[in-house]
Design a protein around this motif. Structure first.
Motif, PDB file in Angstrom:
ATOM      1  N   TRP A   1       0.830  -1.214   0.000  1.00  0.00           N
ATOM      2  CA  TRP A   1       0.000   0.000   0.000  1.00  0.00           C
ATOM      3  C   TRP A   1       0.862   1.261   0.000  1.00  0.00           C
ATOM      4  N   ALA A   2       1.882   1.284   0.852  1.00  0.00           N
ATOM      5  CA  ALA A   2       2.739   2.472   0.976  1.00  0.00           C
ATOM      6  C   ALA A   2       3.509   2.754  -0.314  1.00  0.00           C
ATOM      7  N   GLU A   3       3.639   1.763  -1.181  1.00  0.00           N
ATOM      8  CA  GLU A   3       4.357   1.935  -2.443  1.00  0.00           C
ATOM      9  C   GLU A   3       3.439   2.392  -3.579  1.00  0.00           C
ATOM     10  N   LEU A   4       2.159   2.400  -3.330  1.00  0.00           N
ATOM     11  CA  LEU A   4       1.215   2.859  -4.344  1.00  0.00           C
ATOM     12  C   LEU A   4       1.234   4.384  -4.396  1.00  0.00           C
ATOM     13  N   PRO A   5       0.912   4.965  -5.546  1.00  0.00           N
ATOM     14  CA  PRO A   5       0.925   6.432  -5.652  1.00  0.00           C
ATOM     15  C   PRO A   5      -0.030   7.085  -4.652  1.00  0.00           C
ATOM     16  N   HIS A   6       0.441   8.150  -4.049  1.00  0.00           N
ATOM     17  CA  HIS A   6      -0.361   8.910  -3.090  1.00  0.00           C
ATOM     18  C   HIS A   6      -1.068  10.080  -3.769  1.00  0.00           C
ATOM     19  N   LEU A   7      -0.922  10.180  -5.059  1.00  0.00           N
ATOM     20  CA  LEU A   7      -1.489  11.296  -5.817  1.00  0.00           C
ATOM     21  C   LEU A   7      -2.870  10.954  -6.341  1.00  0.00           C
ATOM     22  N   SER A   8      -3.615  11.957  -6.678  1.00  0.00           N
ATOM     23  CA  SER A   8      -4.892  11.791  -7.347  1.00  0.00           C
ATOM     24  C   SER A   8      -4.599  11.492  -8.818  1.00  0.00           C
ATOM     25  N   LEU A   9      -5.180  10.429  -9.332  1.00  0.00           N
ATOM     26  CA  LEU A   9      -4.853   9.959 -10.680  1.00  0.00           C
ATOM     27  C   LEU A   9      -6.037  10.060 -11.629  1.00  0.00           C
ATOM     28  N   HIS A  10      -5.741  10.155 -12.915  1.00  0.00           N
ATOM     29  CA  HIS A  10      -6.744  10.006 -13.962  1.00  0.00           C
ATOM     30  C   HIS A  10      -6.861   8.518 -14.275  1.00  0.00           C
ATOM     31  N   LEU A  11      -7.930   8.111 -14.934  1.00  0.00           N
ATOM     32  CA  LEU A  11      -8.150   6.704 -15.237  1.00  0.00           C
ATOM     33  C   LEU A  11      -7.002   6.110 -16.044  1.00  0.00           C
ATOM     34  N   ASP A  12      -6.509   6.827 -17.039  1.00  0.00           N
ATOM     35  CA  ASP A  12      -5.396   6.308 -17.843  1.00  0.00           C
ATOM     36  C   ASP A  12      -4.164   6.041 -16.977  1.00  0.00           C
ATOM     37  N   GLN A  13      -3.890   6.918 -16.018  1.00  0.00           N
ATOM     38  CA  GLN A  13      -2.750   6.719 -15.113  1.00  0.00           C
ATOM     39  C   GLN A  13      -2.968   5.504 -14.215  1.00  0.00           C
ATOM     40  N   LEU A  14      -4.196   5.367 -13.710  1.00  0.00           N
ATOM     41  CA  LEU A  14      -4.538   4.215 -12.891  1.00  0.00           C
ATOM     42  C   LEU A  14      -4.308   2.925 -13.674  1.00  0.00           C
ATOM     43  N   LEU A  15      -4.760   2.900 -14.914  1.00  0.00           N
ATOM     44  CA  LEU A  15      -4.600   1.704 -15.742  1.00  0.00           C
ATOM     45  C   LEU A  15      -3.130   1.427 -16.043  1.00  0.00           C
ATOM     46  N   ASP A  16      -2.358   2.467 -16.326  1.00  0.00           N
ATOM     47  CA  ASP A  16      -0.927   2.282 -16.591  1.00  0.00           C
ATOM     48  C   ASP A  16      -0.220   1.656 -15.387  1.00  0.00           C
ATOM     49  N   ILE A  17      -0.509   2.180 -14.212  1.00  0.00           N
ATOM     50  CA  ILE A  17       0.128   1.664 -12.988  1.00  0.00           C
ATOM     51  C   ILE A  17      -0.328   0.235 -12.715  1.00  0.00           C
ATOM     52  N   THR A  18      -1.620   0.010 -12.786  1.00  0.00           N
ATOM     53  CA  THR A  18      -2.160  -1.321 -12.537  1.00  0.00           C
ATOM     54  C   THR A  18      -1.574  -2.331 -13.516  1.00  0.00           C
TER      55      THR A  18
END
Length: 167
Positions: free
Chosen positions: A13-30
């Protein structure tokens, strides 16, 4: 699954982005974490279906958080083993026993520990005492094992098909 393969590791959890993301960013990270493991990507349509089904909480003003990334990673792995309704039921149960961060970190610790083993074998987990664990934590352990056995079978089948095509 062997150690010869690229190391499989999910972020805590602590390694996940702490920023507010757009859907495309969420998908890229996932997908950065999931594609090497499952060989498929999570799509916008899939995410919208998870929101509509109540499996992952909907975004606030089209902005996504750690909870969304964590949910997408877990659902992305579990969807290969369980139906979406089963995933929803399990997540509701787990989250009634722990907060999102605890539930996610339990799952990831078990997944990472078991995925790092040279061979899949029913074994105890060092990061969590399963003898003292809640039923929902034992469910998480079994889900991790299911995913890893599914991956082992998928990899074994792929190797067999590759060998057959060379023959």
């Amino acid at each position: 699954m062997s150690n010869e393969q690229t190391a499989i590791r999910l972020p805590l959890w602590a390694e996940l982005p702490h920023l507010s993301l757009h859907l495309d960013q969420l998908l890229d990270i996932t997908n950065m974490y999931l594609e090497p493991i499952i060989g498929d990507a999570i799509t916008k349509t899939m995410m919208h279906n998870y929101f509509k089904a109540g499996i992952i909480i909907p975004p606030v003003k089209k902005r996504y958080s750690q909870k969304h990334v964590a949910g997408a990673i877990v659902v992305g792995l579990l969807k290969n083993v369980f139906t979406l309704d089963e995933i929803k039921q399990a997540l509701v149960w787990i989250l009634s026993d722990a907060n999102a961060q605890q539930g996610y970190d339990n799952f990831v610790k078990m997944f990472n520990e078991q995925a790092a083993k040279p061979q899949l074998e029913p074994a105890s987990v060092n990061s969590i005492d399963l003898g003292q664990a809640s039923q929902s934590t034992v469910l998480q352990y079994e889900a991790v094992q299911s995913i890893l056995y599914w991956l082992a079978a998928k990899n074994r089948l792929a190797a067999a098909m590759k060998a057959k095509s060379k023959a």
